[in-house]
Design a protein around this motif. Structure first.
Motif, PDB file in Angstrom:
ATOM      1  N   ILE A 129       0.866  -1.180   0.000  1.00 21.42           N
ATOM      2  CA  ILE A 129       0.000   0.000   0.000  1.00 21.42           C
ATOM      3  C   ILE A 129       0.902   1.229   0.000  1.00 21.42           C
TER       4      ILE A 129
ATOM      5  N   GLN B 285       1.760   5.302  -0.005  1.00 23.94           N
ATOM      6  CA  GLN B 285       1.297   6.573   0.542  1.00 23.94           C
ATOM      7  C   GLN B 285       2.343   7.624   0.229  1.00 23.94           C
TER       8      GLN B 285
ATOM      9  N   ASN C   1       5.943   2.706   1.270  1.00 24.34           N
ATOM     10  CA  ASN C   1       5.174   1.462   1.177  1.00 24.34           C
ATOM     11  C   ASN C   1       4.783   1.060   2.593  1.00 24.34           C
TER      12      ASN C   1
ATOM     13  N   GLY D 204       2.268  -1.077   3.251  1.00 24.73           N
ATOM     14  CA  GLY D 204       1.527  -2.327   3.203  1.00 24.73           C
ATOM     15  C   GLY D 204       2.389  -3.526   3.534  1.00 24.73           C
TER      16      GLY D 204
ATOM     17  N   TRP E 287      -2.011  -2.399  -8.920  1.00 27.45           N
ATOM     18  CA  TRP E 287      -2.731  -1.292  -8.319  1.00 27.45           C
ATOM     19  C   TRP E 287      -2.285   0.012  -8.956  1.00 27.45           C
TER      20      TRP E 287
ATOM     21  N   PHE F 140      -1.857   3.966  -7.635  1.00 26.08           N
ATOM     22  CA  PHE F 140      -1.863   4.886  -6.508  1.00 26.08           C
ATOM     23  C   PHE F 140      -1.943   6.313  -7.042  1.00 26.08           C
TER      24      PHE F 140
ATOM     25  N   ILE G 132      -7.220   6.391   1.883  1.00 25.16           N
ATOM     26  CA  ILE G 132      -6.197   5.442   1.443  1.00 25.16           C
ATOM     27  C   ILE G 132      -6.802   4.386   0.519  1.00 25.16           C
ATOM     28  N   ASP G 133      -8.083   4.035   0.739  1.00 22.98           N
ATOM     29  CA  ASP G 133      -8.744   3.065  -0.142  1.00 22.98           C
ATOM     30  C   ASP G 133      -8.953   3.641  -1.535  1.00 22.98           C
TER      31      ASP G 133
ATOM     32  N   ASN H  28      -5.307   3.806  -3.442  1.00 21.29           N
ATOM     33  CA  ASN H  28      -4.764   2.560  -3.976  1.00 21.29           C
ATOM     34  C   ASN H  28      -5.918   1.726  -4.557  1.00 21.29           C
TER      35      ASN H  28
ATOM     36  N   GLU I 278      -7.162  -1.304  -7.068  1.00 23.14           N
ATOM     37  CA  GLU I 278      -6.692  -2.506  -7.762  1.00 23.14           C
ATOM     38  C   GLU I 278      -7.115  -2.458  -9.227  1.00 23.14           C
TER      39      GLU I 278
END
Length: 177
Positions: free
Chosen positions: A45, A47, A67, A69, A160, A162, A169-170, A173, A175
């Protein structure tokens, strides 16, 4: 008509076949669940954030890609949008900033391009500048005005996209198929 009695052997054979088919179905379902868990356990994930503390004893400004995630993020494509123009590298964007030549010697950049890997828990300072005055200048120029779009994938080839200017955040990122 005479009724034939079902022998115990035939009844046991039918029960054994049904049990085997059920066991096979459960085995396939368990394999599916394990695979789903494996994919879920490796979800990078990304950011971005702005920071004014670039080192323990220095102030300035840095625009960071991190990262947060699980598992590494394999970079596939990067686009930096600034004032209606797209760039594939921060080094191509910086000369477009007004007054950029005054601070050019103070700016440090990092490459973020296809093929780069951002390990789990790691970050890349896309651009940083030391000094309070210089940091304020750079922050005003790019903090909320530069849109970063990164296409990346996981170890299992899940992709994904970004985008740093998303509300959550959903949303940042998403998919891809």
């Amino acid at each position: 008509m005479t009724r034939q009695r079902v022998s115990v052997d035939i009844l046991l054979s039918i029960t054994a076949v049904i049990t085997s088919v059920c066991a096979l179905g459960i085995t396939f379902y368990q394999a599916y669940l394990q695979r789903t868990q494996q994919y879920a356990s490796v979800i990078p994930i990304l950011q971005t954030f702005n920071t004014s503390g670039i080192d323990d004893d220095k102030t300035g400004y840095a625009f960071v890609v991190a990262n947060k995630g699980l598992g590494p993020a394999f970079i596939e494509a990067v686009t930096l949008d600034y004032e209606g123009k797209s760039y594939d590298d921060i080094d191509k964007l910086l000369p477009q900033l007004k007054d950029s030549t005054a601070f050019a010697n103070h700016v440090t950049t990092s490459t973020l391009s296809k093929g780069l890997v951002i390990p789990q828990g790691e970050s890349i300072r896309l651009v940083e500048i030391a000094g309070g005055r210089e940091g304020s200048w750079l922050r005003r120029k790019i903090a909320d005005r530069m849109k970063v779009t990164i296409v990346y994938r996981s170890v299992y080839k899940q992709k994904w996209r970004f985008t740093n200017q998303s509300e959550t955040i959903d949303d940042a990122n998403v998919e891809l198929e």
